[in-house]
Scaffold this active site. Structure first.
Site, PDB file in Angstrom:
ATOM      1  N   LYS A 203      -4.940   8.779   9.017  1.00 39.72           N
ATOM      2  CA  LYS A 203      -5.051   7.727   7.924  1.00 39.72           C
ATOM      3  C   LYS A 203      -4.711   6.270   8.678  1.00 39.72           C
ATOM      4  CE  LYS A 203      -1.500   6.513   4.600  1.00 39.72           C
ATOM      5  NZ  LYS A 203      -0.500   7.035   3.648  1.00 39.72           N
TER       6      LYS A 203
HETATM    7  C1  R5P Z   1       3.895   4.786   4.474  1.00 43.99           C
HETATM    8  O1  R5P Z   1       4.610   5.358   5.410  1.00 43.99           O
HETATM    9  C2  R5P Z   1       3.379   6.261   3.581  1.00 43.99           C
HETATM   10  O2  R5P Z   1       3.027   7.011   4.488  1.00 43.99           O
HETATM   11  C3  R5P Z   1       2.551   5.586   2.555  1.00 43.99           C
HETATM   12  O3  R5P Z   1       1.849   6.696   2.097  1.00 43.99           O
HETATM   13  C4  R5P Z   1       1.365   4.849   3.143  1.00 43.99           C
HETATM   14  O4  R5P Z   1       1.910   3.682   3.474  1.00 43.99           O
HETATM   15  C5  R5P Z   1       0.382   4.714   1.912  1.00 43.99           C
HETATM   16  O5  R5P Z   1       0.489   3.995   0.750  1.00 43.99           O
HETATM   17  P1  R5P Z   1       0.382   2.284   0.535  1.00 43.99           P
HETATM   18  O6  R5P Z   1      -1.230   2.658  -0.064  1.00 43.99           O
HETATM   19  O7  R5P Z   1       1.252   1.969  -0.506  1.00 43.99           O
HETATM   20  O8  R5P Z   1       0.290   1.587   1.699  1.00 43.99           O
END
Ligand code: R5P
Length: 298
Positions: A203
């Site tokens: 990711k």
């Molecule tokens: C952050 O550390 C988390 O893993 C969140 O899942 C990630 O940042 C994704 O969320 P967003 O789309 O709000 O950035």
């Protein structure tokens, strides 16, 4: 003793039909064992090859993030529209009904809060508990270039070794510190490291020249949503990411902080799984915002 086979019909062994052996649909994943592939097939839709993950694990380091003050109220209505939920085991056990039957990706790292050095994470969950919770993957953050870079990389490889013993995929999440330049060169480095070290998928953030990031990463990449954007821009980002090789999104704030979260996740699904153009997806969002019960084909 089993009962004798008393059927009078002639047996048919289809001796002229070779048994099929299809390649696994997901990039770089063909050599995994059955359990690992089965778990990945619950996260990624085998028909589109893509996933819409709903990320709401933010509380593990920043507490009750805006929009996540009451996940039972704000997240449960969204869950049926996601392919997979990315969350902590605490919220899974306390809020998510076991009957929901959604793929889950469990946050497996933790330690520092927003008040401290975030890269100083450790593994914060046993693989045994992930199996007990029927998770489809576990996730840990890698802070490439961060103060505790090596520790966070070893968290990843330790989880991968433990995951391989039980067929549990590991998601490597590239955390970008505020001092880092968030460009394709950095993201290529961080995502490729995760893949080389054995992450089943990665990711990361969408950046210009993203096609070079996905080309250089031998396993699927999903993009994080990042800070809340206007809905039209977030849909454009999802579209651009998919059309530059992303295998899906793992989106949090851009969905649960939207003025119409269910409409937004349905519009995002349309982009990810059907390659709906952003302008059309935005119309869909507006329509679903006005008419929440409208039955659009997604
Ligand atoms: C952050 O550390 C988390 O893993 C969140 O899942 C990630 O940042 C994704 O969320 P967003 O789309 O709000 O950035």
């Amino acid at each position: 003793m089993p009962e004798a086979d008393s059927s009078k019909a002639e047996k048919n062994f289809y001796t002229d039909v070779p048994q099929t052996s299809e390649a696994f649909f997901l990039k770089g994943s063909n050599s995994y064992d059955w359990g690992m592939k089965n778990r990945l097939s619950r996260i990624f839709n085998p028909t589109s090859g893509k996933t819409v993950m709903l990320a709401f694990d933010h509380g593990y380091f920043q507490g009750p993030t805006t929009g996540l003050e009451r996940p039972d109220i704000t997240i449960l209505p969204l869950a049926p529209h996601a392919d997979a939920l990315m969350l902590t085991r605490g919220v899974l056990r306390s809020v998510i009904p076991p009957s929901l039957n959604k793929a889950t990706v469990l946050r497996a790292s933790g330690g520092p809060s927003i008040l401290k050095e975030l890269s100083n994470e450790r593994i914060a969950m046993d693989m045994e508990d992930a199996v007990r919770l029927n998770a489809c993957a576990v996730a840990t953050q890698v802070f490439v270039g961060g103060e505790y870079e090596t520790q966070s990389v070893i968290n990843l490889t330790t989880l991968i070794d433990r995951g391989n013993r039980v067929g549990m995929p590991v998601l490597g999440v590239t955390a970008v510190g505020s001092e880092m330049v968030r460009d394709a060169k950095y993201i290529r480095l961080a995502t490729r490291m995760c893949a080389e070290l054995g992450a089943a998928f990665v990711k990361t953030y969408f950046v210009p020249d993203f096609e070079t990031v996905t080309a250089a990463c031998p396993v699927p990449i999903v993009i994080a949503g990042g800070k809340k954007l206007p809905e039209r821009e977030a849909l454009q980002m999802a579209f651009d990411a998919i059309n530059r090789g992303a295998a899906g999104v793992d989106m949090g704030r851009n969905i649960f902080q939207s003025e119409a979260p269910v409409a937004m996740i349905r519009a995002v699904r349309s982009v990810v799984h059907e390659n709906t153009r952003p302008e059309r997806a935005y119309e869909l969002f507006l329509d679903l915002k006005e008419h929440p019960t409208r039955d659009h084909h997604e």
